[in-house]
Design an enzyme around this catalytic site. Sequence first.
Site, PDB file in Angstrom:
ATOM      1  N   ASN A   1       0.794  -1.232   0.000  1.00 62.54           N
ATOM      2  CA  ASN A   1       0.000   0.000   0.000  1.00 62.54           C
ATOM      3  C   ASN A   1       0.831   1.289   0.000  1.00 62.54           C
ATOM      4  O   ASN A   1       0.324   2.339  -0.385  1.00 62.54           O
ATOM      5  CB  ASN A   1      -1.016  -0.008   1.151  1.00 62.54           C
ATOM      6  CG  ASN A   1      -0.372   0.080   2.509  1.00 62.54           C
ATOM      7  OD1 ASN A   1       0.708  -0.460   2.736  1.00 62.54           O
ATOM      8  ND2 ASN A   1      -1.029   0.758   3.427  1.00 62.54           N
TER       9      ASN A   1
ATOM     10  N   GLY B   1       2.910  -5.065   7.548  1.00 60.71           N
ATOM     11  CA  GLY B   1       1.883  -5.836   6.851  1.00 60.71           C
ATOM     12  C   GLY B   1       0.777  -6.216   7.809  1.00 60.71           C
ATOM     13  O   GLY B   1       0.517  -5.511   8.786  1.00 60.71           O
ATOM     14  N   SER B   2       0.165  -7.352   7.543  1.00 60.23           N
ATOM     15  CA  SER B   2      -1.021  -7.747   8.306  1.00 60.23           C
ATOM     16  C   SER B   2      -0.639  -8.388   9.643  1.00 60.23           C
ATOM     17  O   SER B   2       0.483  -8.883   9.825  1.00 60.23           O
ATOM     18  CB  SER B   2      -1.851  -8.721   7.480  1.00 60.23           C
ATOM     19  OG  SER B   2      -1.066  -9.863   7.187  1.00 60.23           O
TER      20      SER B   2
ATOM     21  N   GLY C   1       2.469 -10.955  10.543  1.00 60.45           N
ATOM     22  CA  GLY C   1       3.401 -10.348  11.496  1.00 60.45           C
ATOM     23  C   GLY C   1       3.617 -11.219  12.726  1.00 60.45           C
ATOM     24  O   GLY C   1       4.750 -11.420  13.168  1.00 60.45           O
TER      25      GLY C   1
ATOM     26  N   GLU D   1       5.084  -3.550  12.108  1.00 65.61           N
ATOM     27  CA  GLU D   1       4.045  -2.523  11.987  1.00 65.61           C
ATOM     28  C   GLU D   1       2.878  -3.175  11.265  1.00 65.61           C
ATOM     29  O   GLU D   1       3.029  -3.654  10.138  1.00 65.61           O
ATOM     30  CB  GLU D   1       4.552  -1.311  11.203  1.00 65.61           C
ATOM     31  CG  GLU D   1       5.464  -0.394  11.996  1.00 65.61           C
ATOM     32  CD  GLU D   1       4.820   0.163  13.249  1.00 65.61           C
ATOM     33  OE1 GLU D   1       3.580   0.215  13.328  1.00 65.61           O
ATOM     34  OE2 GLU D   1       5.569   0.525  14.167  1.00 65.61           O
TER      35      GLU D   1
ATOM     36  N   CYS E   1      -2.918   2.075   6.639  1.00 60.83           N
ATOM     37  CA  CYS E   1      -3.014   1.524   7.998  1.00 60.83           C
ATOM     38  C   CYS E   1      -3.527   2.573   8.964  1.00 60.83           C
ATOM     39  O   CYS E   1      -4.088   2.246   9.998  1.00 60.83           O
ATOM     40  CB  CYS E   1      -1.659   0.987   8.438  1.00 60.83           C
ATOM     41  SG  CYS E   1      -0.356   2.193   8.243  1.00 60.83           S
TER      42      CYS E   1
ATOM     43  N   GLU F   1     -10.003  -5.223  10.651  1.00 60.58           N
ATOM     44  CA  GLU F   1      -9.536  -4.291   9.631  1.00 60.58           C
ATOM     45  C   GLU F   1     -10.086  -4.705   8.263  1.00 60.58           C
ATOM     46  O   GLU F   1      -9.928  -5.853   7.850  1.00 60.58           O
ATOM     47  CB  GLU F   1      -8.007  -4.309   9.585  1.00 60.58           C
ATOM     48  CG  GLU F   1      -7.432  -3.269   8.644  1.00 60.58           C
ATOM     49  CD  GLU F   1      -5.910  -3.337   8.561  1.00 60.58           C
ATOM     50  OE1 GLU F   1      -5.379  -4.447   8.417  1.00 60.58           O
ATOM     51  OE2 GLU F   1      -5.269  -2.275   8.626  1.00 60.58           O
TER      52      GLU F   1
ATOM     53  N   GLU G   1       9.347   3.131  14.276  1.00 62.12           N
ATOM     54  CA  GLU G   1      10.042   3.456  13.030  1.00 62.12           C
ATOM     55  C   GLU G   1      10.147   4.979  12.906  1.00 62.12           C
ATOM     56  O   GLU G   1       9.412   5.721  13.533  1.00 62.12           O
ATOM     57  CB  GLU G   1       9.263   2.912  11.833  1.00 62.12           C
ATOM     58  CG  GLU G   1       9.163   1.397  11.849  1.00 62.12           C
ATOM     59  CD  GLU G   1       8.901   0.825  10.478  1.00 62.12           C
ATOM     60  OE1 GLU G   1       9.875   0.555   9.756  1.00 62.12           O
ATOM     61  OE2 GLU G   1       7.725   0.648  10.129  1.00 62.12           O
TER      62      GLU G   1
HETATM   63  P1  NAP Z   1       0.644  -8.927   4.188  1.00 55.74           P
HETATM   64  O1  NAP Z   1      -0.189  -9.833   3.402  1.00 55.74           O
HETATM   65  O2  NAP Z   1       0.852  -9.245   5.624  1.00 55.74           O
HETATM   66  O3  NAP Z   1       2.043  -8.819   3.424  1.00 55.74           O
HETATM   67  C1  NAP Z   1       3.078  -7.971   3.871  1.00 55.74           C
HETATM   68  C2  NAP Z   1       4.399  -8.517   3.345  1.00 55.74           C
HETATM   69  O4  NAP Z   1       4.668  -9.768   3.994  1.00 55.74           O
HETATM   70  C3  NAP Z   1       4.386  -8.810   1.850  1.00 55.74           C
HETATM   71  O5  NAP Z   1       5.638  -8.518   1.302  1.00 55.74           O
HETATM   72  C4  NAP Z   1       4.098 -10.292   1.837  1.00 55.74           C
HETATM   73  O6  NAP Z   1       4.452 -10.955   0.640  1.00 55.74           O
HETATM   74  C5  NAP Z   1       4.931 -10.758   3.009  1.00 55.74           C
HETATM   75  N1  NAP Z   1       4.567 -12.100   3.495  1.00 55.74           N
HETATM   76  C6  NAP Z   1       3.414 -12.779   3.299  1.00 55.74           C
HETATM   77  N2  NAP Z   1       3.492 -13.990   3.895  1.00 55.74           N
HETATM   78  C7  NAP Z   1       4.712 -14.074   4.479  1.00 55.74           C
HETATM   79  C8  NAP Z   1       5.381 -15.067   5.241  1.00 55.74           C
HETATM   80  N3  NAP Z   1       4.811 -16.240   5.530  1.00 55.74           N
HETATM   81  N4  NAP Z   1       6.634 -14.817   5.686  1.00 55.74           N
HETATM   82  C9  NAP Z   1       7.228 -13.635   5.423  1.00 55.74           C
HETATM   83  N5  NAP Z   1       6.644 -12.655   4.691  1.00 55.74           N
HETATM   84  C10 NAP Z   1       5.398 -12.867   4.229  1.00 55.74           C
HETATM   85  O7  NAP Z   1       0.085  -7.418   4.144  1.00 55.74           O
HETATM   86  P2  NAP Z   1      -0.360  -6.600   2.842  1.00 55.74           P
HETATM   87  O8  NAP Z   1      -1.680  -7.133   2.396  1.00 55.74           O
HETATM   88  O9  NAP Z   1       0.753  -6.504   1.874  1.00 55.74           O
HETATM   89  O10 NAP Z   1      -0.545  -5.134   3.452  1.00 55.74           O
HETATM   90  C11 NAP Z   1      -1.698  -4.720   4.104  1.00 55.74           C
HETATM   91  C12 NAP Z   1      -1.516  -4.758   5.608  1.00 55.74           C
HETATM   92  O11 NAP Z   1      -0.389  -3.951   5.949  1.00 55.74           O
HETATM   93  C13 NAP Z   1      -2.681  -4.138   6.355  1.00 55.74           C
HETATM   94  O12 NAP Z   1      -2.988  -4.937   7.481  1.00 55.74           O
HETATM   95  C14 NAP Z   1      -2.161  -2.777   6.795  1.00 55.74           C
HETATM   96  O13 NAP Z   1      -2.778  -2.245   7.937  1.00 55.74           O
HETATM   97  C15 NAP Z   1      -0.733  -3.106   7.047  1.00 55.74           C
HETATM   98  N6  NAP Z   1       0.095  -1.891   7.033  1.00 55.74           N
HETATM   99  C16 NAP Z   1       0.584  -1.431   8.218  1.00 55.74           C
HETATM  100  C17 NAP Z   1       1.350  -0.267   8.267  1.00 55.74           C
HETATM  101  C18 NAP Z   1       1.909   0.225   9.555  1.00 55.74           C
HETATM  102  O14 NAP Z   1       2.913   0.925   9.522  1.00 55.74           O
HETATM  103  N7  NAP Z   1       1.327  -0.111  10.693  1.00 55.74           N
HETATM  104  C19 NAP Z   1       1.610   0.420   7.083  1.00 55.74           C
HETATM  105  C20 NAP Z   1       1.087  -0.065   5.883  1.00 55.74           C
HETATM  106  C21 NAP Z   1       0.334  -1.238   5.874  1.00 55.74           C
HETATM  107  P3  NAP Z   1       3.364 -11.093  -0.563  1.00 55.74           P
HETATM  108  O15 NAP Z   1       3.404  -9.821  -1.247  1.00 55.74           O
HETATM  109  O16 NAP Z   1       3.792 -12.227  -1.371  1.00 55.74           O
HETATM  110  O17 NAP Z   1       2.039 -11.353   0.096  1.00 55.74           O
END
Ligand code: NAP
Length: 482
Positions: free
Chosen positions: A149, A225-226, A230, A247, A281, A384, A463
């Site tokens: 995102n 990420g999610s 995480g 995060e 987020c 979420e 961060e």
């Molecule tokens: P995600 O599905 O958790 O993916 C985040 C990253 O983790 C991606 O690069 C993903 O690869 C990787 N990943 C997936 N499975 C993994 C595993 N088993 N081991 C290691 N890495 C793995 O999250 P997203 O859908 O990309 O992003 C949306 C989420 O991010 C939302 O929950 C949002 O709130 C959160 N977010 C938080 C912040 C903050 O600073 N708090 C900022 C922005 C977004 P793939 O691309 O292959 O899935």
Amino acid sequence: MPQFNHLIHGEWVASTSYSPNVNPSDLTDVIGEYAQGGASEVNAAVAAAAAAFPAWSTSGIQARHDVLDKIGNEILARKEELGALLAREEGKTRAEAIGEAARAGQIFKFFAGECLRLAGETLPSVRPGIGIEITREPIGVVGLITPWNFPIAIPAWKIAPALAFGNCVVLKPADLAPASAWALADIIHRSGLPAGVFNLVMGRGSVIGDALVQHPGVAAISFTGSVGVGRRIAQACVESGKKVQLEMGGKNPQVVLDDADLAQAVELSAQSAFYSTGQRCTASSRLIVTEGIYPRFIEALQARMAQIRVGDALAAGTDMGPVVSQAQLEQDLAYVQIGKAEGATLLRGGTRVACHTGAGKQGYFMSPALLVDTHAAMRINREEVFGPVASVLRVKDYDEALAVANDTPFGLAAGIATTSLKHATHFKRHSQAGMVMVNLPTAGVDYHVPFGGRKGSSYGPREQGRYAQEFYTTVKTAYTLA
Ligand code: NAP
């Protein structure tokens, strides 16, 4: 179709497989084919980073400053082009994407300065004749895992401090939006940074991300990420003794009190709930409104929502771009139905729509959704959604608003719209979020101050800003007999 490769030890490395990066505004537009790596690419990247670490970790701070400053300058000089690429692959509007690219440049320039400001402490010992120095040192090879995102700003706010403080990096960007990360890697590659200090490996998180997290040569993982992913990463890092920073998601409250400036409250609520397609987020997805202003607020917010033009991220006049993917669109639409099934009333939006330009673009367009008659226990208020879906909770007074705002497993950002100094001050003190906004949208933060949350939203040191050194350095305490 252009192919984009991994960057390992200063070389672009081809892959046996590639996957298409599709524009969510126009499903016929493929931006390029991006390499899909596996454990062997991760191993090579970690080996390259480990080999580069001894020289980079002891390099001069002027050299580090200069390279980060150069990277920042190129990003800023190319922000329009990088922003257009970002909008094309992720779906935020061109203006939002240019803003994000500029932010990435500013972050590199800020951390260029931080290279020169890494201070320690000297203290007397409790034992006579002994002096104590407390210094910060780099931690080693850092694995960075980022979401789709903010595909250039989030890699930037992890890479820049990691490099500034002398670490070497392996970046694994989101598979859905690798083009911005690749463009950033290309800029870093041409900056004069020694080979192996920064490496990019692209592909699926379940394959590459996991290999990075499990790799014994990686000293620390910074993940955004999610929550589900995480938490699994944190467990694996604890087992192998890695430093970890997470995060994650949010379910951010925006409180609107009776004494709020109505126009301001409506504008900041619409901005934080729906802009960037609600895919932030820090988006506010729970609007907590006191009774006295409730009818006026709902009417004015609906009127504001009617002005939001949904469509092609790159088209002139678009206010809200598409949802990033088919799966995310299905999730957003499903949550609207979940809310209705729980008893909420859908006042507006929440359906798939055509592009506002009527140009026949096939994309993942969805109208912003407003659900009312909701209560705190509903799934729509606890989980979420990560899309343009806001639910409204009607409350009696400030005390109930604060209690509802804090009644969430998350704690990233929280906002209050009020003209009362008393309530604003109390909310800043008693909100259980890491970032609190008074009369400002919950989404929209500065880069020189800490970013992060509490409860289920974050884990580990903050961060950004000066606080980034907590994660990207380790402390040494040295005793000297005078
Ligand atoms: P995600 O599905 O958790 O993916 C985040 C990253 O983790 C991606 O690069 C993903 O690869 C990787 N990943 C997936 N499975 C993994 C595993 N088993 N081991 C290691 N890495 C793995 O999250 P997203 O859908 O990309 O992003 C949306 C989420 O991010 C939302 O929950 C949002 O709130 C959160 N977010 C938080 C912040 C903050 O600073 N708090 C900022 C922005 C977004 P793939 O691309 O292959 O899935």
